[in-house]
Enzyme design. Structure first.
Site, short mmCIF file in Angstrom:
data_model
loop_
_atom_site.label_atom_id
_atom_site.label_comp_id
_atom_site.label_asym_id
_atom_site.label_seq_id
_atom_site.Cartn_x
_atom_site.Cartn_y
_atom_site.Cartn_z
N SER A 159 1.60 -0.24 2.84
CA SER A 159 2.40 -0.24 1.62
C SER A 159 3.88 0.01 1.95
CB SER A 159 1.82 0.77 0.63
OG SER A 159 2.36 0.59 -0.65
N ASN A 207 -1.35 -4.10 3.21
CA ASN A 207 -1.02 -4.01 1.78
C ASN A 207 0.49 -3.94 1.57
OD1 ASN A 207 -3.76 -2.38 2.33
ND2 ASN A 207 -3.92 -3.48 0.39
N HIS A 241 -5.86 -1.73 -3.08
CA HIS A 241 -4.68 -1.32 -2.33
C HIS A 241 -4.97 -0.34 -1.20
CE1 HIS A 241 -0.37 -1.15 -1.84
NE2 HIS A 241 -0.37 0.18 -1.89
#
Length: 264
Positions: A96, A120, A239
């Site tokens: 992320s 992700n 996620h």
């Protein structure tokens, strides 16, 4: 697994979790989490690598960055971490926000990166998605954002145990560090987007099939821009795929870490 504090050249403290011996592998988590978010991968990969997971600035026990840091400031911080470790070029994987940092590190500091994995990650959000994430950044900065929304997006049925662990980390993250990192995350999806073709090392880009923010389309687009890029989509996951599908993710990371993969 050992926890210790690394002091950077500017005196800032960075907390590390370390395990194993071998070629160094640096792991950078996402906003609101901490180094323990990589626990499944630390356990599985430390049999063949020196795995080093860091608390991102302003998270866990790592000092925050000063002022109003943007994504390039987090990238510069990661470069100081690699230099402070003194281990030469490293393989680096980020999740992320950590993926944005890892991508920037491979572009701005290629001599420090042996190979890079983006889990992700985000890439050129739609106008609607960008507006939504910027609005959440403002809510977080104002202390008005809860955690139920992100948890609902990140997890599905059957993920309750992992969800509860992530919820605890989100509740414990220092508010200022969380707000600064989320702002940089919200504004960071385009900063290195046009330069991804500069990445010359092996690149793995991985996401979950049902991740609505770090979409499979983003993953395919990023991998296609890089000469040695490879895209992987884990079906049925969202996620937090490195925690909800740890065996699948670890298998892909092991493939990415092999010399054969590096020479492909």
């Amino acid at each position: 697994m050992m926890s210790r504090i690394l002091r950077l050249s500017d005196g800032a403290a960075v907390r590390l979790l370390e395990a194993g011996q071998g070629a160094p592998l640096l792991l950078i988590h996402g906003v609101g989490l901490r180094a323990e978010a990589w626990a499944p991968q630390i356990a599985a990969l430390s049999d063949g690598a020196r795995v080093i997971a860091v608390d991102m600035p302003g998270h866990g026990e790592s000092d925050a960055l000063p002022g109003r840091p943007g994504l390039p400031d987090y990238v510069a911080w990661a470069a100081r971490v690699v230099e402070g470790l003194g281990l030469g070029p490293v393989s680096v994987a980020g999740h992320s926000m950590g993926a944005l940092i890892a991508c920037g590190l491979a572009i701005d500091h290629p001599a420090l990166v042996r190979r890079v994995a983006l889990l992700n990650g985000v890439h050129r959000r739609s106008p609607e998605a960008r507006a939504a994430v910027l609005a959440r950044a403002e809510e977080i900065a104002a202390g008005k954002a809860g955690i139920d929304g992100p948890l609902a997006r990140w997890f599905g049925p059957g993920d309750e145990a992992v969800r509860d662990r992530v919820a605890l980390w989100l509740r414990e993250v220092p508010p200022e560090g969380y707000a600064s990192a989320y702002r940089a995350f919200a504004e960071g999806d385009t900063i290195y987007a046009a330069r991804m073709a500069e990445i010359r090392c092996p690149l793995l880009v991985l996401t979950g099939e049902n991740d609505g923010n770090s979409t499979p389309a983003m993953t395919e687009a990023m991998a296609a821009m890089v000469p040695r890029g490879r895209a992987v989509v884990i079906e049925g996951h969202r996620h937090m795929v490195n925690q909800t599908a740890p065996d699948r993710v670890t298998a892909e990371l092991k493939r990415w870490l092999t010399p054969t993969e590096a020479a492909a």
